[in-house]
Scaffold this motif. Sequence first.
Motif, PDB file in Angstrom:
ATOM      1  N   GLY A  18       0.813  -1.203   0.000  1.00 40.27           N
ATOM      2  CA  GLY A  18       0.000   0.000   0.000  1.00 40.27           C
ATOM      3  C   GLY A  18       0.851   1.259   0.000  1.00 40.27           C
ATOM      4  N   VAL A  19       0.186   2.370  -0.219  1.00 34.80           N
ATOM      5  CA  VAL A  19       0.826   3.681  -0.303  1.00 34.80           C
ATOM      6  C   VAL A  19       0.144   4.620   0.679  1.00 34.80           C
ATOM      7  N   VAL A  20       0.938   5.372   1.415  1.00 30.03           N
ATOM      8  CA  VAL A  20       0.409   6.449   2.264  1.00 30.03           C
ATOM      9  C   VAL A  20       0.936   7.769   1.723  1.00 30.03           C
ATOM     10  N   THR A  21       0.027   8.719   1.554  1.00 31.69           N
ATOM     11  CA  THR A  21       0.384  10.055   1.084  1.00 31.69           C
ATOM     12  C   THR A  21       0.180  11.047   2.212  1.00 31.69           C
ATOM     13  N   TRP A  22       1.192  11.838   2.451  1.00 33.45           N
ATOM     14  CA  TRP A  22       1.219  12.848   3.511  1.00 33.45           C
ATOM     15  C   TRP A  22       1.163  14.227   2.865  1.00 33.45           C
ATOM     16  N   ALA A  23       0.235  15.061   3.282  1.00 32.63           N
ATOM     17  CA  ALA A  23       0.163  16.441   2.809  1.00 32.63           C
ATOM     18  C   ALA A  23       0.953  17.317   3.772  1.00 32.63           C
ATOM     19  N   CYS A  24       2.053  17.863   3.289  1.00 34.30           N
ATOM     20  CA  CYS A  24       2.998  18.571   4.162  1.00 34.30           C
ATOM     21  C   CYS A  24       2.573  20.015   4.392  1.00 34.30           C
ATOM     22  N   ALA A  25       3.155  20.613   5.417  1.00 37.03           N
ATOM     23  CA  ALA A  25       2.899  22.020   5.712  1.00 37.03           C
ATOM     24  C   ALA A  25       3.448  22.884   4.582  1.00 37.03           C
ATOM     25  N   LEU A 255       4.741  -0.471   4.313  1.00 36.00           N
ATOM     26  CA  LEU A 255       4.210   0.161   3.107  1.00 36.00           C
ATOM     27  C   LEU A 255       5.117  -0.066   1.903  1.00 36.00           C
ATOM     28  N   ASP A 256       4.526  -0.008   0.709  1.00 30.43           N
ATOM     29  CA  ASP A 256       5.305  -0.035  -0.533  1.00 30.43           C
ATOM     30  C   ASP A 256       5.926   1.321  -0.814  1.00 30.43           C
ATOM     31  N   GLU A 257       5.183   2.388  -0.494  1.00 33.02           N
ATOM     32  CA  GLU A 257       5.675   3.747  -0.726  1.00 33.02           C
ATOM     33  C   GLU A 257       5.117   4.690   0.327  1.00 33.02           C
ATOM     34  N   PHE A 258       5.912   5.699   0.609  1.00 34.20           N
ATOM     35  CA  PHE A 258       5.472   6.801   1.451  1.00 34.20           C
ATOM     36  C   PHE A 258       5.700   8.079   0.650  1.00 34.20           C
ATOM     37  N   ARG A 259       4.615   8.752   0.325  1.00 41.09           N
ATOM     38  CA  ARG A 259       4.685   9.935  -0.517  1.00 41.09           C
ATOM     39  C   ARG A 259       4.412  11.193   0.300  1.00 41.09           C
ATOM     40  N   GLN A 260       5.137  12.238  -0.013  1.00 46.66           N
ATOM     41  CA  GLN A 260       4.936  13.542   0.611  1.00 46.66           C
ATOM     42  C   GLN A 260       4.591  14.540  -0.488  1.00 46.66           C
ATOM     43  N   VAL A 261       3.439  15.185  -0.355  1.00 48.80           N
ATOM     44  CA  VAL A 261       3.027  16.152  -1.369  1.00 48.80           C
ATOM     45  C   VAL A 261       3.025  17.541  -0.746  1.00 48.80           C
ATOM     46  N   PRO A 262       3.430  18.545  -1.509  1.00 49.31           N
ATOM     47  CA  PRO A 262       3.468  19.903  -0.975  1.00 49.31           C
ATOM     48  C   PRO A 262       2.077  20.528  -0.959  1.00 49.31           C
ATOM     49  N   THR A 263       1.891  21.471  -0.087  1.00 53.94           N
ATOM     50  CA  THR A 263       0.692  22.311  -0.103  1.00 53.94           C
ATOM     51  C   THR A 263       1.133  23.769  -0.097  1.00 53.94           C
ATOM     52  N   GLN A 264       0.245  24.636  -0.542  1.00 54.30           N
ATOM     53  CA  GLN A 264       0.570  26.049  -0.642  1.00 54.30           C
ATOM     54  C   GLN A 264       0.013  26.879   0.502  1.00 54.30           C
ATOM     55  N   SER A 265      -0.964  26.326   1.230  1.00 47.95           N
ATOM     56  CA  SER A 265      -1.592  27.104   2.305  1.00 47.95           C
ATOM     57  C   SER A 265      -2.361  26.170   3.215  1.00 47.95           C
TER      58      SER A 265
END
Length: 601
Positions: A18-25, A255-265
């Motif tokens: 599985g994959v977990v995606t984290w929305a970063c500050a 997990l198979d992957e741990f993803r971090q995605v940027p946010t703008q606000s």
Amino acid sequence: MTASAEVGRATGRPRRGGVVTWACAPGFPPAVIFPFTPAERMGTRNIYEFQMLMYRPLYYFGSRGTPDVDYEQSIGEPPRWSADGRTVTVRIRPWKWSNGETLCADNVLFWVNLMKVKGSRYGEYVPGYFPDNCTSYGKLADDTVYFTFDKPYSKKWVLMNQLSTITPLPKAWDRTAEGPANASGDPADVEAVYAYLIAEQGDMVEEGNEHRTRWAGSPIWSVVSGPWRLKSYTLEGMVTFVPNEHYSGPDKPYLDEFRQVPTQSDEQQYEMLRAGPRGEGSIQVGYLPLSFAAESTTDPTRGGANPLGDDYDLVPQAAFCIRYFCLNYNNPTVAGKIFKQTYFRQALQRTLDQDTAVTDIYQGYAYRQNGPVPMVPPTDLVSPRQREGAWPLPFDVEKARELLEANGWDTSRTPAVCVNPGTGPGQAGEGIPAGTELSLEMRYVEGRPALTRLMRRYKEHAAAAGIELRMEEVYGSILVAEDGPCEPGPDTPCTWELTCWNGGWAYHYPTGEILFRTKAGGNFGFYSDPTTDELIEKSVTTDDLEALYEYQDYIAEQVPVIFTPNFPIRLFEASRDLGGFGPVNPFGMINPEKWYYRDRD
């Protein structure tokens, strides 16, 4: 639900994959992969959410939810001390690097020699302390190192604040463009090796640094000791990790992957979470922006009602940290002279209404920070005076005005004007000429509505005392790069005045050498005070808490930085499909290697 509780409502056995995606500050994409990180990049995003997933320090802290060393997770075994309290010996566990090398004493000495030669470029280096305070250090065996200090120090301090700075580095990094070197055994090789590694790292300030897109495939940065290795990094700030198959420590990733995605606000973060944790582009882990809290709480470590409660658990991470903003004592203009006046800093602190901000802006998810030692979680490390609420500089605009009036400023207008220059009693202080206006530029990180509200109120209250604060919002990564530690020179004008990145410092042990000792790496504003240096020295050479109390009470009155309301480092929103999320780390680290989905019963 407490921050230490297990979260995740799904039932069934943990499953792999599985994959977990984290929305970063917003505002702080990782800028440095080389873990020998300079002060201006020593941020939570860079260190705890990025580097430490790949490169484990000698000692790891807090992964079981307690504010202690976790020896099971650590590369170093418990330190052993000589009878005279001056020599500490550390044995290295035979973990494997991802390229098959065995972790060894040379990997530790590689780092220590870097600190010895290039300490000024490392954010936790303090001149006169580790490794400068070692009369000798070296290798006793392939798996054992020793450090002999110039005098006895607090053993807890050595472990928590000195040995903890070491991140072992692999032999694969001990090289130059011409081939292998020997920085682990000969400090003379350090300059050339450091220059090579910095070239591989790429520019630490430039936001468009294309080196970042090549880190994952680098023969340098792909050699890791931690549970994760970097799969990809895009210029947009998308970071993807995959498990390090050779990781030797406990808690190997599910997990198979741990993803971090940027946010703008904060607003974008909230909307992403509202879309839920399932489906294309979904977010399984994020944070609840303070400005979107559904209702007030009386306990910032537990939290209140969760507006996203149908899909997520709210888990505050109350880290052992303080928050503040910095003043630039090295500013070569009159602003730098103003900051050196204790009465001015006291007036500036008195115009910040922390208590109202805690309830009205932060919805009870914050608490007043009285000085340089965290008030939460409660410990005996906080001085009795501050523990009992005897804060020397509570919010009081009128007393702030009186302080300025008593020291040569006409506050009948804003900005106030210096009318009594000089260095005598009742005068403004050295280097502040008559006619100087009390007008200063305050830069703070954009995209955080709660911080923006705090700064607007602060501007109003400061103006009421005669201090004009010219506010400017700045993208976070640019802010910390431009408003970092500096000394004036032809290439570094060093003209920033006041800066707030909405953070501060996470401690292991709250002595003040990293933040307030003269020329320390974390002393972002270059504050310097002989009494502070003396009190810090006392606090690190004894385990007697009275020395720590004396230091912190002095700092609370001197206010070398302006203390702001403290709040959990993250209000985690964790998908209820996840297990293994708790306990959270009280020092601010994250441990996605523990997270997993469950097979349904």
